[in-house]
Design an enzyme around this catalytic site. Sequence first.
Site, PDB file in Angstrom:
ATOM      1  N   HIS A   1      -7.678  -0.659   5.423  1.00  0.00           N
ATOM      2  CA  HIS A   1      -6.671   0.282   5.935  1.00  0.00           C
ATOM      3  C   HIS A   1      -6.483   1.404   4.917  1.00  0.00           C
ATOM      4  O   HIS A   1      -6.516   2.585   5.253  1.00  0.00           O
ATOM      5  CB  HIS A   1      -5.373  -0.484   6.182  1.00  0.00           C
ATOM      6  CG  HIS A   1      -4.226   0.342   6.646  1.00  0.00           C
ATOM      7  ND1 HIS A   1      -4.203   0.979   7.867  1.00  0.00           N
ATOM      8  CD2 HIS A   1      -3.039   0.651   6.049  1.00  0.00           C
ATOM      9  CE1 HIS A   1      -3.055   1.634   7.995  1.00  0.00           C
ATOM     10  NE2 HIS A   1      -2.333   1.454   6.908  1.00  0.00           N
TER      11      HIS A   1
ATOM     12  N   HIS B   1       1.363   3.966   1.825  1.00  0.00           N
ATOM     13  CA  HIS B   1       1.862   4.776   2.945  1.00  0.00           C
ATOM     14  C   HIS B   1       3.394   4.890   2.915  1.00  0.00           C
ATOM     15  O   HIS B   1       4.107   3.945   2.569  1.00  0.00           O
ATOM     16  CB  HIS B   1       1.399   4.189   4.284  1.00  0.00           C
ATOM     17  CG  HIS B   1      -0.049   4.488   4.568  1.00  0.00           C
ATOM     18  ND1 HIS B   1      -0.801   3.745   5.443  1.00  0.00           N
ATOM     19  CD2 HIS B   1      -0.870   5.442   4.080  1.00  0.00           C
ATOM     20  CE1 HIS B   1      -2.036   4.239   5.485  1.00  0.00           C
ATOM     21  NE2 HIS B   1      -2.097   5.267   4.656  1.00  0.00           N
TER      22      HIS B   1
ATOM     23  N   HIS C   1       4.200  -4.355  10.890  1.00  0.00           N
ATOM     24  CA  HIS C   1       4.601  -3.671  12.134  1.00  0.00           C
ATOM     25  C   HIS C   1       4.701  -4.635  13.307  1.00  0.00           C
ATOM     26  O   HIS C   1       3.987  -5.642  13.361  1.00  0.00           O
ATOM     27  CB  HIS C   1       3.585  -2.580  12.507  1.00  0.00           C
ATOM     28  CG  HIS C   1       3.587  -1.397  11.598  1.00  0.00           C
ATOM     29  ND1 HIS C   1       4.347  -0.275  11.820  1.00  0.00           N
ATOM     30  CD2 HIS C   1       2.909  -1.165  10.450  1.00  0.00           C
ATOM     31  CE1 HIS C   1       4.141   0.610  10.853  1.00  0.00           C
ATOM     32  NE2 HIS C   1       3.267   0.088   9.990  1.00  0.00           N
TER      33      HIS C   1
ATOM     34  N   HIS D   1       0.842  -1.210   0.000  1.00  0.00           N
ATOM     35  CA  HIS D   1       0.000   0.000   0.000  1.00  0.00           C
ATOM     36  C   HIS D   1       0.865   1.242   0.000  1.00  0.00           C
ATOM     37  O   HIS D   1       2.081   1.159   0.140  1.00  0.00           O
ATOM     38  CB  HIS D   1      -1.015  -0.020   1.148  1.00  0.00           C
ATOM     39  CG  HIS D   1      -0.444   0.113   2.531  1.00  0.00           C
ATOM     40  ND1 HIS D   1       0.371  -0.829   3.098  1.00  0.00           N
ATOM     41  CD2 HIS D   1      -0.602   1.087   3.462  1.00  0.00           C
ATOM     42  CE1 HIS D   1       0.691  -0.445   4.336  1.00  0.00           C
ATOM     43  NE2 HIS D   1       0.122   0.719   4.570  1.00  0.00           N
TER      44      HIS D   1
ATOM     45  N   ASP E   1       5.664   4.890   5.103  1.00  0.00           N
ATOM     46  CA  ASP E   1       6.502   3.959   5.875  1.00  0.00           C
ATOM     47  C   ASP E   1       6.600   2.586   5.201  1.00  0.00           C
ATOM     48  O   ASP E   1       7.252   1.680   5.713  1.00  0.00           O
ATOM     49  CB  ASP E   1       6.015   3.829   7.327  1.00  0.00           C
ATOM     50  CG  ASP E   1       4.615   3.263   7.448  1.00  0.00           C
ATOM     51  OD1 ASP E   1       3.709   3.728   6.723  1.00  0.00           O
ATOM     52  OD2 ASP E   1       4.413   2.341   8.274  1.00  0.00           O
ATOM     53  N   HIS E   2       5.976   2.454   4.017  1.00  0.00           N
ATOM     54  CA  HIS E   2       6.058   1.202   3.254  1.00  0.00           C
ATOM     55  C   HIS E   2       6.714   1.386   1.878  1.00  0.00           C
ATOM     56  O   HIS E   2       7.167   0.418   1.285  1.00  0.00           O
ATOM     57  CB  HIS E   2       4.664   0.568   3.106  1.00  0.00           C
ATOM     58  CG  HIS E   2       4.088   0.190   4.438  1.00  0.00           C
ATOM     59  ND1 HIS E   2       3.988  -1.106   4.871  1.00  0.00           N
ATOM     60  CD2 HIS E   2       3.629   0.959   5.462  1.00  0.00           C
ATOM     61  CE1 HIS E   2       3.478  -1.126   6.096  1.00  0.00           C
ATOM     62  NE2 HIS E   2       3.254   0.116   6.480  1.00  0.00           N
TER      63      HIS E   2
ATOM     64  N   ASP F   1      -0.406  -3.568   6.319  1.00  0.00           N
ATOM     65  CA  ASP F   1      -1.052  -3.042   7.528  1.00  0.00           C
ATOM     66  C   ASP F   1      -2.522  -3.439   7.604  1.00  0.00           C
ATOM     67  O   ASP F   1      -3.319  -2.736   8.238  1.00  0.00           O
ATOM     68  CB  ASP F   1      -0.963  -1.505   7.545  1.00  0.00           C
ATOM     69  CG  ASP F   1       0.458  -1.014   7.815  1.00  0.00           C
ATOM     70  OD1 ASP F   1       1.349  -1.848   8.058  1.00  0.00           O
ATOM     71  OD2 ASP F   1       0.653   0.215   7.777  1.00  0.00           O
TER      72      ASP F   1
HETATM   73 FE    FE Z   1       2.514   1.089   8.215  1.00  0.00          FE
HETATM   74 ZN    ZN Z   2      -0.154   1.807   6.500  1.00  0.00          ZN
END
Ligand code: FE
Ligand code: ZN
Length: 272
Positions: free
Chosen positions: A119, A55, A174, A53, A57-58, A136
Amino acid sequence: MPQLTAIPAFHDNYIWAIYDHKYCVVVDPGQAHPVLDFLHTSNTQLSGILLTHHHADHIGGVNQLLQRHANNYPAAPPPPVIGPADQRIPMLTQIVGEADEVSLGHWNMRFKVLEIPGHTLSHIAFWNESWLFCGDTLFSAGCGRLFEGTPTQMQQSLDKLAALPGEILVCCGHEYTQSNCRFALQVEPDNPYLQQRYLEVNELRQRGEITLPVSLADELSYNPFLRSRQASVIQAARRRNKQAGQTATSPSVLLEEPHQVLAVIRSWKDTA
Ligand code: FE
Ligand code: ZN
């Protein structure tokens, strides 16, 4: 046979790496430098990037990884970057969706793709007979926040994941397991599998160790977000609604549908 490891990133992200003596494919590289360190110590070259996805942080490390690969191996083709159709992921070289298959060239290894909105709306998962990379959407003892999707979508997505073979190892994005277990114990305080998992997780975290991956069958036994059809979870959601002052005549209080139960548990966790 390629191996699997989790590369820690940021505070609590994991970048999953599939690698052998020569090549390495990473899932959701939110940061480049932990991956570059891993490529260096494992003496492997990056041969593919899977993204679940959009985001940051990915996906935040993708461009730097591609740049470094181009510098280090100018004659080699760039690693494919594979993910869902979403304008917020501009660096894809291959867009995949429901039921597509991804093959990782060097190893004759395939992954199937599932669309799992909730998400985020374009969130996908990659799975084969060994591993599930679910970003996530599903965490150990938890699920992702509903940033873009509805509880109905998340319920359908979790149902898809729950239907996969039980021996599959869940590789999520995570390290949230310990706090997820604490919340799950509020929902199902008497669940012996959850109590057992919490003990294990506390020991692992005390030693600074990862709590993942974990089998899907185990998750089904204690993850409240995979258990919205279980009487104990339905009862907990009804109690929660009552405490929140919902009257018995309000339709949501009946909680007859799994997605309604999921909605209550999810918003309970958001405020816990
Ligand atoms: Fe994340
Ligand atoms: Zn995420």
